[in-house]
Design an enzyme around this catalytic site. Structure first.
Site, PDB file in Angstrom:
ATOM      1  N   HIS A  61       0.829  -1.220   0.000  1.00  0.00           N
ATOM      2  CA  HIS A  61       0.000   0.000   0.000  1.00  0.00           C
ATOM      3  C   HIS A  61       0.858   1.263   0.000  1.00  0.00           C
ATOM      4  CE1 HIS A  61      -3.834  -2.138   0.663  1.00  0.00           C
ATOM      5  NE2 HIS A  61      -3.123  -2.932   1.443  1.00  0.00           N
ATOM      6  N   ASN A 133     -10.163  -3.215   2.081  1.00  0.00           N
ATOM      7  CA  ASN A 133      -9.895  -3.102   0.650  1.00  0.00           C
ATOM      8  C   ASN A 133     -11.186  -2.766  -0.094  1.00  0.00           C
ATOM      9  OD1 ASN A 133      -7.093  -3.678   0.602  1.00  0.00           O
ATOM     10  ND2 ASN A 133      -7.480  -5.868   0.688  1.00  0.00           N
TER      11      ASN A 133
END
Length: 490
Positions: A61, A133
């Site tokens: 990320h 997510n």
């Protein structure tokens, strides 16, 4: 934010210690053209600070964007949880960060990849974080496999290149990935923007109400802008034209007052039903059918402020699923339980042991903790003493009233290094097959076939390609055959 009118007001440049700087343009030298002197301390300060401007990027990320906003409760769910953030009428300030998973800092926003959906709520009971997510499932159910999975999605150690062969080699050898890969290769793998994607807790959590009654929940943040996606060819074009396409879209929308919002719904499973449900409800590769557990509205989050400094507020933001406030606890999801450790640990490495003192991570309530010292600590312990027990009025966890929701939710039994105990519907291909056959329409299935064939076409190992085709035939025979035909492997 820097003040553009500072020069016009005649303000003087200073060192980081607030001392007036000798010059913004000229180094201290011997004569006009002589060597630079080591005792030009302002020059040394500027160079040394510049050399240390970057902190290590996140391993996962790394590339993202963030904004501040509020979460407002719109429905009474106080019979399900006593968490302050979800009480009727409550409005809570918050921070959101959206990201790609595998890409590095400079990677294009429009590469095919799951998107991170991380939220920090500054509640009256401390910070509550949700790390999710834009898909309701993940590639695996056991954290033992996580590091290997991420390395298979990153760059080849020999060439430094992203490698489709590595990806499909791992996926095709790990059948539990099938559900997430089906999401990834479909339209949700390339959202039109961060504003046009949903967010999911993916993990199951425990809610506890004021009477101590427990239920299991999954979070669904449904975009109020409507789901939309980028076709592969448009995403490829945008990757070359504007690598920050999603980041720019989010900030431009907020700047023009078009504040994006998401409605939070939860699925709720009675605590006792988990033990006998037909598949493991804590398996991160599975979704709960809405027919069994329908969505219940909770509230709406709205993002309305771009941070004044990206590095301070987005790059240094530290989200951690271990931030669980009273009324919310973990589930036996193995991936979640591992993340309770791994997220705070990576923050301590990346931005320092006192990362919670940084502006985006600082709670909006007083902190009475016995932690002390460490690099970059700026706030002394507000406890009257730095040990417990003490005779000087220090805090005491025993003064807390009510149920401790973070206690282990079920009897752990014998500690073993065990796999999931299989239940009636605990297969890896059933849910992704249903997604392909029952959820996607003909056009979406055609795009799925095209996306997979395009990705598989770059695999250089014939055995990996063959295994990947069998993987897709296990998901759905017709779809696997269509992918094979597209690759001339019919």
């Amino acid at each position: 934010m820097s003040d553009p009118n500072a020069q016009s007001r005649g303000e003087v440049t200073t060192t980081v210690s607030g001392i007036p700087a000798p010059s913004d343009e000229h180094s201290l030298t011997v004569g006009r053209d002589g060597p630079v002197l080591l005792h030009d301390t302002y020059l040394i300060e500027k160079m040394a600070q510049f050399n240390r401007e970057r902190v290590p990027e996140r391993v996962v990320h790394a590339k993202g964007a963030g904004a501040y906003g509020t979460f407002r409760v719109t429905n009474d769910v106080s019979d399900l949880t006593c968490a302050d953030v979800f009480q009727p009428g409550r409005e809570t300030p918050m921070l959101a960060r959206f990201s790609t998973v595998a890409g590095e800092q400079g990677s294009p926003d429009t590469w095919r990849d799951p998107r991170g959906f991380a939220l920090k709520f500054y509640t009256r009971q401390g910070n509550y974080d949700m790390v999710g997510n834009n898909t309701p499932v993940f590639f695996m159910r056991d954290p033992q496999k996580f590091q290997d999975f991420i390395r298979s999605q990153k760059r080849d150690l020999r060439t430094g290149l992203r490698d489709n062969t590595m990806q499909w080699d791992y996926w095709s050898l790990s059948p539990e990935s099938a559900h997430q890969v089906t999401w990834l290769m479909g339209d949700r793998g390339l959202p039109r923007s961060y504003r046009h994607m949903d967010g999911f807790s993916s993990h199951t959590y425990m809610w506890v109400n004021g009477d101590g009654r427990k239920v299991w929940v999954k979070y669904h943040f449904r975009t109020d802008q409507g789901n939309d996606f980028l076709p592969q060819d448009e995403a490829d074009r945008l990757a070359g034209e504007n690598a920050e396409y999603h980041r720019q879209d989010l900030y431009d929308a907020i700047d023009r007052g078009d504040y994006p919002s998401w409605t939070l719904n939860v699925q709720v499973m009675p605590f006792e039903e988990a033990a006998e449900y037909r598949f493991n409800p804590f398996d991160l590769t599975k979704v709960w059918p809405h027919g069994d557990y329908p969505l219940i509205e909770v509230g709406r989050m709205t993002l309305n402020r771009v941070p004044e400094d990206f590095f301070v507020h987005v790059e240094q933001a530290a989200f951690e699923p271990s931030n669980l406030v009273p009324g919310i606890g973990p589930s036996p999801d193995k991936m979640l339980l591992a993340r309770l450790f791994s997220y705070p640990d990576t923050h301590r490495y990346r931005i320092g042991v006192n990362y919670n003192e940084l502006p985006p991570n600082r709670p909006h309530v007083p902190v009475h903790a016995y932690s002390k010292d460490g690099a970059m600590r700026s706030v002394p312990p507000q406890v009257g003493a730095v040990y417990h027990p003490n005779s000087f009025g220090g805090p005491d966890a025993g003064r807390q009233e009510g149920t401790d929701p973070a206690s282990w939710p079920v009897d752990a039994g014998e500690i073993v290094r065990g796999a999931y105990t299989l239940r009636r519907d605990d297969d890896d291909f059933g849910q992704p097959g249903s997604l392909v056959r029952d959820v996607l329409d003909d056009a979406a299935r055609a795009r799925l076939v095209s996306n997979v064939a395009g990705h598989l076409g770059k695999v250089t190992d014939d055995g990996v390609t063959g295994r990947a085709l069998e993987y897709w035939r296990s998901i759905d025979r017709e779809t696997g055959d269509r992918i094979a035909a597209a690759l001339d492997r019919g």
